[in-house]
Write an enzyme that holds these catalytic residues in place. Sequence first.
Site, PDB file in Angstrom:
ATOM      1  N   ARG A  76       0.900  -1.162   0.000  1.00  0.00           N
ATOM      2  CA  ARG A  76       0.000   0.000   0.000  1.00  0.00           C
ATOM      3  C   ARG A  76       0.935   1.207   0.000  1.00  0.00           C
ATOM      4  O   ARG A  76       1.651   1.426   0.967  1.00  0.00           O
ATOM      5  CB  ARG A  76      -0.883  -0.014   1.249  1.00  0.00           C
ATOM      6  CG  ARG A  76      -1.776  -1.267   1.352  1.00  0.00           C
ATOM      7  CD  ARG A  76      -2.837  -1.080   2.395  1.00  0.00           C
ATOM      8  NE  ARG A  76      -3.510  -2.322   2.749  1.00  0.00           N
ATOM      9  CZ  ARG A  76      -4.534  -2.851   2.070  1.00  0.00           C
ATOM     10  NH1 ARG A  76      -4.977  -2.257   0.990  1.00  0.00           N
ATOM     11  NH2 ARG A  76      -5.095  -3.973   2.477  1.00  0.00           N
ATOM     12  N   ASP A 132     -12.652  -8.314  -0.832  1.00  0.00           N
ATOM     13  CA  ASP A 132     -13.819  -7.599  -0.305  1.00  0.00           C
ATOM     14  C   ASP A 132     -15.051  -7.611  -1.232  1.00  0.00           C
ATOM     15  O   ASP A 132     -16.162  -7.362  -0.767  1.00  0.00           O
ATOM     16  CB  ASP A 132     -13.458  -6.140   0.001  1.00  0.00           C
ATOM     17  CG  ASP A 132     -12.426  -6.025   1.099  1.00  0.00           C
ATOM     18  OD1 ASP A 132     -12.127  -7.040   1.740  1.00  0.00           O
ATOM     19  OD2 ASP A 132     -11.906  -4.910   1.306  1.00  0.00           O
ATOM     20  N   MET A 174     -13.437 -10.280   7.529  1.00  0.00           N
ATOM     21  CA  MET A 174     -12.938  -9.054   6.881  1.00  0.00           C
ATOM     22  C   MET A 174     -13.949  -8.478   5.900  1.00  0.00           C
ATOM     23  O   MET A 174     -15.036  -9.034   5.712  1.00  0.00           O
ATOM     24  CB  MET A 174     -11.632  -9.362   6.157  1.00  0.00           C
ATOM     25  CG  MET A 174     -10.423  -9.327   7.042  1.00  0.00           C
ATOM     26  SD  MET A 174      -8.936  -9.513   6.039  1.00  0.00           S
ATOM     27  CE  MET A 174      -7.717  -9.009   7.243  1.00  0.00           C
ATOM     28  N   ALA A 191     -25.267 -19.651   9.656  1.00  0.00           N
ATOM     29  CA  ALA A 191     -25.085 -18.938  10.930  1.00  0.00           C
ATOM     30  C   ALA A 191     -26.428 -18.441  11.480  1.00  0.00           C
ATOM     31  O   ALA A 191     -27.421 -18.334  10.749  1.00  0.00           O
ATOM     32  CB  ALA A 191     -24.146 -17.756  10.721  1.00  0.00           C
ATOM     33  N   GLN A 259      -8.118 -15.223   5.965  1.00  0.00           N
ATOM     34  CA  GLN A 259      -9.007 -15.117   4.795  1.00  0.00           C
ATOM     35  C   GLN A 259      -8.292 -14.638   3.544  1.00  0.00           C
ATOM     36  O   GLN A 259      -8.813 -14.742   2.446  1.00  0.00           O
ATOM     37  CB  GLN A 259     -10.130 -14.100   5.081  1.00  0.00           C
ATOM     38  CG  GLN A 259     -11.091 -14.550   6.111  1.00  0.00           C
ATOM     39  CD  GLN A 259     -11.760 -13.372   6.805  1.00  0.00           C
ATOM     40  OE1 GLN A 259     -12.864 -12.984   6.450  1.00  0.00           O
ATOM     41  NE2 GLN A 259     -11.093 -12.800   7.783  1.00  0.00           N
TER      42      GLN A 259
END
Length: 327
Positions: A76, A132, A174, A191, A259
């Site tokens: 980054r 994401d 995440m 869940a 992840q």
Amino acid sequence: MNKEIKRIAVFTSGGDAPGMNAALRAVVRNASFHDLHVYGIYRGYEGMIDGDFERLERGDVGNIIHRGGTILKTARSERFRTPEGRKAAYESLLAFDIDACVAIGGNGTFTGANIFSEEYDIPFIGIPGTIDNDLFGTDFTVGFDTAVNTAIDAVDKIRDTADSHNRLFFVEVMGRHSGYIALNTSIGSGAGSVVIPETNTPIEELIDILKKGARRKKLFSVIIVAEGNQTGNAQEIARMVKEQFDFYDTKVAIIGHLQRGGSPTAMDRVLASRLGFHAVEGLLEGRENVMTGLVNNKIKYTPFHEAIVKPKRPDKDLIRMAEILAL
Ligand code: F6P
């Protein structure tokens, strides 16, 4: 501008995602098929600024399709946010005679590419690589499917111990500001509930759901919490629930960077290959400053500024279904 493209550079940037190597392989192989020279840039924009380039040929991307992470490394870059950093990056690209760049990354990567494209005349094309799944202009981003599978695998294991001890587990996944990983993990793992930034389930509603479960003699439960939601992180939500409802022994598990790693799923490998292949096709067709995506299983090119700015929210019907199936 559309000048003839003979030499391209490719890099991975931002958070790594499983399938980035598969995308890189497709870019290098298709570019080589079209007799383009390819340079790999190490460490994303950082390497672009430092001139950390290496020639890549077909053989250099063999035996990587199944590997997680990115063989080009990633970063980054704070320096690329500055005009001086971008000028240095442009000079490196000129020094290597680069006509166009393929950027594999997420929101930050394409924000950088978009700013760069307003300042300099080297075209970029993007491949969405982020777990994401938060980019407009593609139904799925490379790495998302693997991340969800990893999270589901973890929840399956947590479910065993939750069941054995009659416990309530809050599992944090995440997704930065996006609930895609959480919602899909919740549906796929069966869940008890999910808290995502797109709905920010109030704590009272969560307690209500748990009470309903307790009434029907549900002895354990697993709640998926997306990082970045406004209700609170998994620790905070667990504490708030415990204060008002102590039917269960309560525990928290944060899956974290687990992840981001691991061998990409078949879906991610195929997606990455399609997007990598069509990124090169797009450049040769004269497309620039667009992200290559897959919408309704068809290749679609979306301008960077739309991909990063337009909101992408999980389908309302999917959210409703998750709630009903969990009851
Ligand atoms: O963008 C991918 C992602 O894994 C997000 O889900 C998460 O919020 C962030 O990166 C973590 O970033 P870092 O690895 O830099 O801590």
